[in-house]
Design a protein around this motif. Structure first.
Motif, PDB file in Angstrom:
ATOM      1  N   VAL A 135       0.855  -1.180   0.000  1.00 22.94           N
ATOM      2  CA  VAL A 135       0.000   0.000   0.000  1.00 22.94           C
ATOM      3  C   VAL A 135       0.893   1.232   0.000  1.00 22.94           C
ATOM      4  CG1 VAL A 135      -1.736   1.309   1.288  1.00 22.94           C
ATOM      5  CG2 VAL A 135      -1.859  -1.194   1.213  1.00 22.94           C
ATOM      6  N   GLY A 136       0.593   2.171  -0.897  1.00 19.60           N
ATOM      7  CA  GLY A 136       1.358   3.409  -0.931  1.00 19.60           C
ATOM      8  C   GLY A 136       1.208   4.112  -2.259  1.00 19.60           C
ATOM      9  N   ALA A 137       1.855   5.253  -2.391  1.00 22.10           N
ATOM     10  CA  ALA A 137       1.883   5.981  -3.659  1.00 22.10           C
ATOM     11  C   ALA A 137       2.784   5.198  -4.613  1.00 22.10           C
ATOM     12  CB  ALA A 137       2.417   7.387  -3.447  1.00 22.10           C
ATOM     13  N   ALA A 138       2.357   5.035  -5.831  1.00 18.81           N
ATOM     14  CA  ALA A 138       2.997   4.114  -6.771  1.00 18.81           C
ATOM     15  C   ALA A 138       4.499   4.339  -6.932  1.00 18.81           C
ATOM     16  CB  ALA A 138       2.296   4.181  -8.122  1.00 18.81           C
ATOM     17  N   SER A 139       4.913   5.511  -7.373  1.00 23.24           N
ATOM     18  CA  SER A 139       6.331   5.697  -7.679  1.00 23.24           C
ATOM     19  C   SER A 139       7.210   5.562  -6.440  1.00 23.24           C
ATOM     20  CB  SER A 139       6.579   7.035  -8.370  1.00 23.24           C
ATOM     21  OG  SER A 139       6.180   8.105  -7.540  1.00 23.24           O
ATOM     22  N   GLU A 140       6.788   6.152  -5.340  1.00 16.95           N
ATOM     23  CA  GLU A 140       7.575   6.090  -4.121  1.00 16.95           C
ATOM     24  C   GLU A 140       7.684   4.652  -3.607  1.00 16.95           C
ATOM     25  OE1 GLU A 140       5.170   8.261  -4.727  1.00 16.95           O
ATOM     26  OE2 GLU A 140       6.073  10.238  -4.518  1.00 16.95           O
ATOM     27  N   THR A 141       6.601   3.907  -3.701  1.00 13.75           N
ATOM     28  CA  THR A 141       6.587   2.529  -3.214  1.00 13.75           C
ATOM     29  C   THR A 141       7.455   1.631  -4.086  1.00 13.75           C
ATOM     30  OG1 THR A 141       4.371   2.873  -2.311  1.00 13.75           O
ATOM     31  CG2 THR A 141       5.088   0.596  -2.606  1.00 13.75           C
ATOM     32  N   ILE A 142       7.414   1.835  -5.395  1.00 16.21           N
ATOM     33  CA  ILE A 142       8.241   1.039  -6.314  1.00 16.21           C
ATOM     34  C   ILE A 142       9.720   1.268  -6.021  1.00 16.21           C
ATOM     35  CG2 ILE A 142       8.938   0.766  -8.736  1.00 16.21           C
ATOM     36  CD1 ILE A 142       5.937   1.461  -9.424  1.00 16.21           C
ATOM     37  N   VAL A 143      10.118   2.523  -5.877  1.00 16.39           N
ATOM     38  CA  VAL A 143      11.522   2.844  -5.623  1.00 16.39           C
ATOM     39  C   VAL A 143      11.959   2.309  -4.258  1.00 16.39           C
ATOM     40  CG1 VAL A 143      13.167   4.740  -5.243  1.00 16.39           C
ATOM     41  CG2 VAL A 143      11.569   4.823  -7.174  1.00 16.39           C
ATOM     42  N   ALA A 144      11.141   2.491  -3.235  1.00 13.90           N
ATOM     43  CA  ALA A 144      11.488   1.999  -1.897  1.00 13.90           C
ATOM     44  C   ALA A 144      11.612   0.477  -1.903  1.00 13.90           C
ATOM     45  CB  ALA A 144      10.443   2.449  -0.874  1.00 13.90           C
ATOM     46  N   TYR A 145      10.705  -0.193  -2.592  1.00 12.20           N
ATOM     47  CA  TYR A 145      10.761  -1.653  -2.689  1.00 12.20           C
ATOM     48  C   TYR A 145      12.053  -2.094  -3.374  1.00 12.20           C
ATOM     49  CZ  TYR A 145       9.287  -6.434  -3.628  1.00 12.20           C
ATOM     50  OH  TYR A 145       9.215  -7.803  -3.686  1.00 12.20           O
ATOM     51  N   ALA A 146      12.414  -1.418  -4.443  1.00 11.15           N
ATOM     52  CA  ALA A 146      13.645  -1.747  -5.168  1.00 11.15           C
ATOM     53  C   ALA A 146      14.862  -1.586  -4.270  1.00 11.15           C
ATOM     54  CB  ALA A 146      13.775  -0.876  -6.415  1.00 11.15           C
ATOM     55  N   GLU A 147      14.875  -0.537  -3.479  1.00 10.41           N
ATOM     56  CA  GLU A 147      15.998  -0.310  -2.566  1.00 10.41           C
ATOM     57  C   GLU A 147      16.044  -1.384  -1.477  1.00 10.41           C
ATOM     58  OE1 GLU A 147      16.210   4.551  -2.990  1.00 10.41           O
ATOM     59  OE2 GLU A 147      15.078   3.673  -1.321  1.00 10.41           O
ATOM     60  N   GLU A 148      14.896  -1.699  -0.898  1.00 11.80           N
ATOM     61  CA  GLU A 148      14.834  -2.656   0.212  1.00 11.80           C
ATOM     62  C   GLU A 148      15.164  -4.089  -0.220  1.00 11.80           C
ATOM     63  OE1 GLU A 148      10.904  -2.206   1.828  1.00 11.80           O
ATOM     64  OE2 GLU A 148      11.251  -0.090   2.283  1.00 11.80           O
ATOM     65  N   HIS A 149      14.905  -4.421  -1.477  1.00 12.21           N
ATOM     66  CA  HIS A 149      15.090  -5.794  -1.946  1.00 12.21           C
ATOM     67  C   HIS A 149      16.283  -5.938  -2.900  1.00 12.21           C
ATOM     68  CE1 HIS A 149      10.965  -5.810  -0.408  1.00 12.21           C
ATOM     69  NE2 HIS A 149      11.216  -7.076  -0.121  1.00 12.21           N
ATOM     70  N   ASN A 150      17.166  -4.949  -2.906  1.00 11.93           N
ATOM     71  CA  ASN A 150      18.374  -4.996  -3.736  1.00 11.93           C
ATOM     72  C   ASN A 150      18.073  -5.355  -5.184  1.00 11.93           C
ATOM     73  OD1 ASN A 150      20.141  -4.363  -1.570  1.00 11.93           O
ATOM     74  ND2 ASN A 150      19.909  -6.472  -0.853  1.00 11.93           N
ATOM     75  N   VAL A 151      17.096  -4.684  -5.747  1.00 11.35           N
ATOM     76  CA  VAL A 151      16.695  -4.909  -7.133  1.00 11.35           C
ATOM     77  C   VAL A 151      17.748  -4.304  -8.056  1.00 11.35           C
ATOM     78  CG1 VAL A 151      14.985  -4.240  -8.870  1.00 11.35           C
ATOM     79  CG2 VAL A 151      14.236  -5.075  -6.627  1.00 11.35           C
ATOM     80  N   ASP A 152      18.130  -5.080  -9.073  1.00  9.74           N
ATOM     81  CA  ASP A 152      19.131  -4.617 -10.031  1.00  9.74           C
ATOM     82  C   ASP A 152      18.525  -3.800 -11.168  1.00  9.74           C
ATOM     83  OD1 ASP A 152      21.468  -6.041  -8.908  1.00  9.74           O
ATOM     84  OD2 ASP A 152      20.268  -7.808  -9.408  1.00  9.74           O
ATOM     85  N   HIS A 153      17.277  -4.123 -11.500  1.00 13.99           N
ATOM     86  CA  HIS A 153      16.659  -3.507 -12.678  1.00 13.99           C
ATOM     87  C   HIS A 153      15.145  -3.486 -12.487  1.00 13.99           C
ATOM     88  CE1 HIS A 153      16.702  -2.337 -16.923  1.00 13.99           C
ATOM     89  NE2 HIS A 153      15.658  -3.125 -17.089  1.00 13.99           N
ATOM     90  N   ILE A 154      14.514  -2.400 -12.897  1.00 15.33           N
ATOM     91  CA  ILE A 154      13.054  -2.267 -12.822  1.00 15.33           C
ATOM     92  C   ILE A 154      12.503  -2.243 -14.241  1.00 15.33           C
ATOM     93  CG2 ILE A 154      11.114  -0.802 -12.112  1.00 15.33           C
ATOM     94  CD1 ILE A 154      12.962   0.344  -9.918  1.00 15.33           C
ATOM     95  N   VAL A 155      11.415  -2.972 -14.451  1.00 14.44           N
ATOM     96  CA  VAL A 155      10.688  -2.949 -15.731  1.00 14.44           C
ATOM     97  C   VAL A 155       9.267  -2.516 -15.425  1.00 14.44           C
ATOM     98  CG1 VAL A 155       9.922  -4.289 -17.729  1.00 14.44           C
ATOM     99  CG2 VAL A 155      12.102  -4.849 -16.616  1.00 14.44           C
ATOM    100  N   LEU A 156       8.807  -1.465 -16.104  1.00 12.37           N
ATOM    101  CA  LEU A 156       7.434  -1.037 -15.898  1.00 12.37           C
ATOM    102  C   LEU A 156       6.851  -0.475 -17.170  1.00 12.37           C
ATOM    103  CD1 LEU A 156       7.175   2.306 -13.974  1.00 12.37           C
ATOM    104  CD2 LEU A 156       9.362   1.315 -14.448  1.00 12.37           C
TER     105      LEU A 156
END
Length: 150
Positions: A89-110
């Motif tokens: 739950v959250g604002a889309a862009s902020e939540t996507i970026v925070a999730y990527a940081e927290e889970h050590n994501v190498d690449h985002i596809v959207l």
């Protein structure tokens, strides 16, 4: 070590195309699918008899999140691939970026709706905000999914 790919998924044609892209492009990667349950989308929903009930709206939004995640898992099965799925739950862009940081994501596809002009100015662009704030690289998909995969 395999790359970790995050696909932001909301069941739109563009997000569906992004998921197809990730599944067909990143064979050896760990693919995480994230649905962002944005309160701004459900907070203004019509309630019972025209009265808004936050609890009912939130419960319905959770049901929708489960349905969206199930769709992503179904698409992944077409590629014989298991994905990790989550809803936040959250604002889309902020939540996507925070999730990527927290889970050590190498690449985002959207996916991007490709809005232009006044509509983009008024609504903003989730994709643009993710690109500006992402801890890693981002692929934006603006195409429709393959025929019959909507």
């Amino acid at each position: 070590m395999a790359a970790t790919i995050l696909v932001a998924f909301d069941e739109s044609p563009q997000a569906t195309a992004a998921l197809h892209h990730a599944l067909s492009t990143y064979d050896n990667a760990t693919i995480r699918v994230l649905y962002v349950n944005d309160p701004w989308e459900w907070a203004g929903a019509d309630g019972i008899d025209g009265v808004f009930y936050a609890e009912e709206a939130f419960e319905r939004s959770q049901e929708v999140a489960e349905e969206v995640i199930a769709t992503a898992e179904e698409i992944a099965r077409e590629y014989d691939t298991e994905v990790t799925t989550e809803s936040e739950v959250g604002a889309a862009s902020e939540t996507i970026v925070a999730y990527a940081e927290e889970h050590n994501v190498d690449h985002i596809v959207l996916g991007s709706h490709g809005r232009r002009g006044l509509e983009r100015f008024l609504l903003g662009s989730v994709a643009e905000r993710v690109v500006k704030r992402s801890p890693g690289s981002v692929t934006i998909i603006r195409d429709e999914p393959p025929d019959g995969d909507e």
